[in-house]
Write a protein that holds these residues in place. Sequence first.
Motif, short mmCIF file in Angstrom:
data_model
loop_
_atom_site.label_atom_id
_atom_site.label_comp_id
_atom_site.label_asym_id
_atom_site.label_seq_id
_atom_site.Cartn_x
_atom_site.Cartn_y
_atom_site.Cartn_z
N THR A 183 43.58 93.21 7.54
CA THR A 183 43.54 93.01 8.76
C THR A 183 44.54 93.01 9.86
N GLY A 184 45.88 92.98 9.12
CA GLY A 184 47.12 93.23 10.19
C GLY A 184 48.19 92.55 9.84
N LEU A 185 48.02 91.30 9.06
CA LEU A 185 49.08 90.31 9.05
C LEU A 185 49.06 89.69 7.50
N PRO A 186 49.86 90.07 6.79
CA PRO A 186 49.93 89.70 5.37
C PRO A 186 50.40 88.33 5.17
N LEU A 187 49.44 87.38 5.14
CA LEU A 187 49.66 85.93 5.08
C LEU A 187 50.70 85.45 3.95
N ILE A 188 50.15 86.01 2.77
CA ILE A 188 50.92 85.41 1.69
C ILE A 188 52.39 85.86 1.62
N ALA A 189 52.74 87.07 2.08
CA ALA A 189 54.17 87.53 2.27
C ALA A 189 54.81 86.83 3.42
N LEU A 190 53.98 86.49 4.48
CA LEU A 190 54.61 85.68 5.70
C LEU A 190 54.79 84.40 5.15
N THR A 191 53.87 83.72 4.53
CA THR A 191 54.32 82.21 4.20
C THR A 191 55.48 81.87 3.09
N GLY A 192 55.43 83.23 2.36
CA GLY A 192 57.04 83.08 1.44
C GLY A 192 58.03 83.25 2.42
N MET A 193 58.13 84.29 3.51
CA MET A 193 59.43 84.36 4.43
C MET A 193 59.58 82.96 5.04
#
Length: 204
Positions: A183-193
């Motif tokens: 959909t355009g925003l990888p939340l799993i990767a983002l929450t890790g960051m």
Amino acid sequence: MIPSSAVPRLILASGSAYRRDLLGRLRLPFEAIAPHVDETPLAGEAPDATALRLARAKAGAIALRHPGALVIGSDQVATLDGAQIGKPGDHARALAQLRTMRGREVVFHTALCLWDGRAADPAAAAQVENVQVFVRFRDLPDAELDAYLRIEQPYDCAGSAKNEGLGIALIERIDSSDPTALTGLPLIALTGMLRRAGVAFFGV
């Protein structure tokens, strides 16, 4: 909602409603500011390199204007047989895309950058990651493809289908480590960051 004092100023470097909706799931206070970055691929640039460069450029452009903030940049490039597939823009181009993709696998490169404006070393300010999504489209007749486009009009979506909407009916299979990446925003990767940047998600 986590109190605003628990996190630094958080900015989504995007004008995309899809990305705003996804980031809203994390229940963190944030602003959305369009970065107005030229998204033209460079000559000879690989699709993943394009996505990573643009995600970083979007975050960096907003970080420059808003020192001290955490800035999220993201970009997505869809490819078929290694060739980039852009946003169709109109019905005719969207139908041509879907005809080309039916019965085949499309790779979506969704790049993410979290730029920490608090970093003492500018060279270490950005965390970047590319999340790949492999999507196999159903082999559907022209009439179904045309009918779908007239209902949902996904002309601003690379690949001409909204997987979060009726477009899911065009898809046979999705393979990815991060279901929100398509959909355009990888939340799993983002929450890790964000965790590495010191953000707490549950108020503790």
